[in-house]
Design a protein around this motif. Structure first.
Motif, PDB file in Angstrom:
ATOM      1  N   LEU A 141      -9.339  35.176   9.968  1.00  9.37           N
ATOM      2  CA  LEU A 141      -9.213  36.088   8.606  1.00  9.37           C
ATOM      3  C   LEU A 141     -10.672  36.522   8.295  1.00  9.37           C
ATOM      4  O   LEU A 141     -11.520  35.691   7.982  1.00  9.37           O
ATOM      5  CB  LEU A 141      -8.370  36.037   7.733  1.00  9.37           C
TER       6      LEU A 141
ATOM      7  N   TRP B 240       1.270  36.301   8.222  1.00 11.42           N
ATOM      8  CA  TRP B 240       1.136  35.538   6.910  1.00 11.42           C
ATOM      9  C   TRP B 240       3.266  34.773   7.468  1.00 11.42           C
ATOM     10  O   TRP B 240       3.623  35.680   7.348  1.00 11.42           O
ATOM     11  CB  TRP B 240       1.244  36.819   6.140  1.00 11.42           C
TER      12      TRP B 240
ATOM     13  N   ALA C  22      -3.473  31.355   5.477  1.00 12.72           N
ATOM     14  CA  ALA C  22      -2.818  32.369   5.563  1.00 12.72           C
ATOM     15  C   ALA C  22      -1.791  32.744   3.976  1.00 12.72           C
ATOM     16  O   ALA C  22      -1.975  33.409   3.104  1.00 12.72           O
ATOM     17  CB  ALA C  22      -2.940  33.899   6.326  1.00 12.72           C
TER      18      ALA C  22
ATOM     19  N   TYR D  52      -6.218  37.791   2.946  1.00 11.91           N
ATOM     20  CA  TYR D  52      -5.082  38.992   3.906  1.00 11.91           C
ATOM     21  C   TYR D  52      -5.063  39.753   3.471  1.00 11.91           C
ATOM     22  O   TYR D  52      -4.609  40.597   3.885  1.00 11.91           O
ATOM     23  CB  TYR D  52      -3.664  37.585   3.873  1.00 11.91           C
TER      24      TYR D  52
ATOM     25  N   TYR E 183      -5.010  43.057   5.239  1.00 20.18           N
ATOM     26  CA  TYR E 183      -3.750  43.597   5.534  1.00 20.18           C
ATOM     27  C   TYR E 183      -2.900  44.214   5.004  1.00 20.18           C
ATOM     28  O   TYR E 183      -1.514  44.233   5.796  1.00 20.18           O
ATOM     29  CB  TYR E 183      -3.722  42.297   7.139  1.00 20.18           C
TER      30      TYR E 183
END
Length: 232
Positions: free
Chosen positions: A31, A118, A132, A142, A146
């Motif tokens: 990430l 995740w 995450a 995250y 995302y």
């Protein structure tokens, strides 16, 4: 258990459909943790936030990706309340430090969808739970990039219900701690976010109190970050 069968990926002890949204399917496990936006601690203008009006307008129900911040707040309030100070929900993993783990639990209970970046495991927590989910620095990245439920905050005092506050205790560009915002107290025209957290357990303390605790522990060179929940 780790593998593939019948068109599904088995990640930790959860089964995730391989037809992930495109933004997840091509995302790297690495990430972008260097991409951080510090939030000011200046209390001036704390109520000048678009989130205030949105929080009042979208007071109930899910946002556009199905995350319900009220359900997440209720979970955070329950598991930090008196009688739960030293407890973690056994349906989820538990670690030595549980701040990001707890934020992730609350958001999962609020409807945030698991995926390959995740995710958690209760079978092999340390090996199969993603960074995450359990690491504050990766959790920030995250949620920012995302989750489709958060935008960067320019000022921590503007954090309204459903937001997440993060702090780098030593300003070394690595976030150490995550907290979930479950309310706001307004006094003398200024907003004061109300926080729940784990490790250590804090139930409905204000940001002012959180800062006081930090200073009492000798943490005087902090950098704060905030992510504002998207209500619509």
């Amino acid at each position: 258990m780790w593998g593939r069968q019948r068109g599904y990926s088995i990640i930790s002890d959860k089964v995730i459909d391989e037809q992930d949204p495109p933004e997840y399917a091509d995302a790297s496990d690495e990430l972008p943790t260097e991409d951080k936006t510090p939030a000011s601690l200046d209390e001036n203008g704390a109520l000048e936030s678009e989130a205030l009006n949105k929080a009042q307008t979208y007071a109930f129900g899910d946002n556009s990706v199905g995350v319900n911040y009220i359900k997440a707040m209720n979970y955070a309030n329950k598991w930090t309340s008196p009688g739960y100070e030293h407890k973690m929900n056994s349906a989820y993993p538990s670690f030595g430090s549980n701040c990001a783990n707890f934020v992730s639990q609350a958001l999962h209970e609020g409807g945030m969808t698991l995926n390959r970046l995740w995710n958690y495991s209760t079978v092999l927590p340390d090996k199969l739970t993603t960074r995450a989910w359990m690491n504050a620095d990766s959790n920030y990245s995250y949620m920012k990039h995302y989750s489709h439920s958060y935008d960067s905050l320019d000022n921590v005092w503007k954090a309204w219900q459903g937001s997440i506050l993060y702090v780098d205790w030593t300003s070394n560009n690595e976030i150490d701690h995550a907290m979930f915002v479950v309310g706001v107290v307004v006094k003398d025209g200024k907003a004061n976010p109300v926080i729940d957290q784990k490790t250590e357990n804090r139930h409905q303390i204000t940001l002012t109190e959180s800062l006081q605790h930090a200073h009492e522990q000798g943490k005087n060179n902090m950098t704060w970050y905030g992510l504002q929940y998207r209500y619509d």
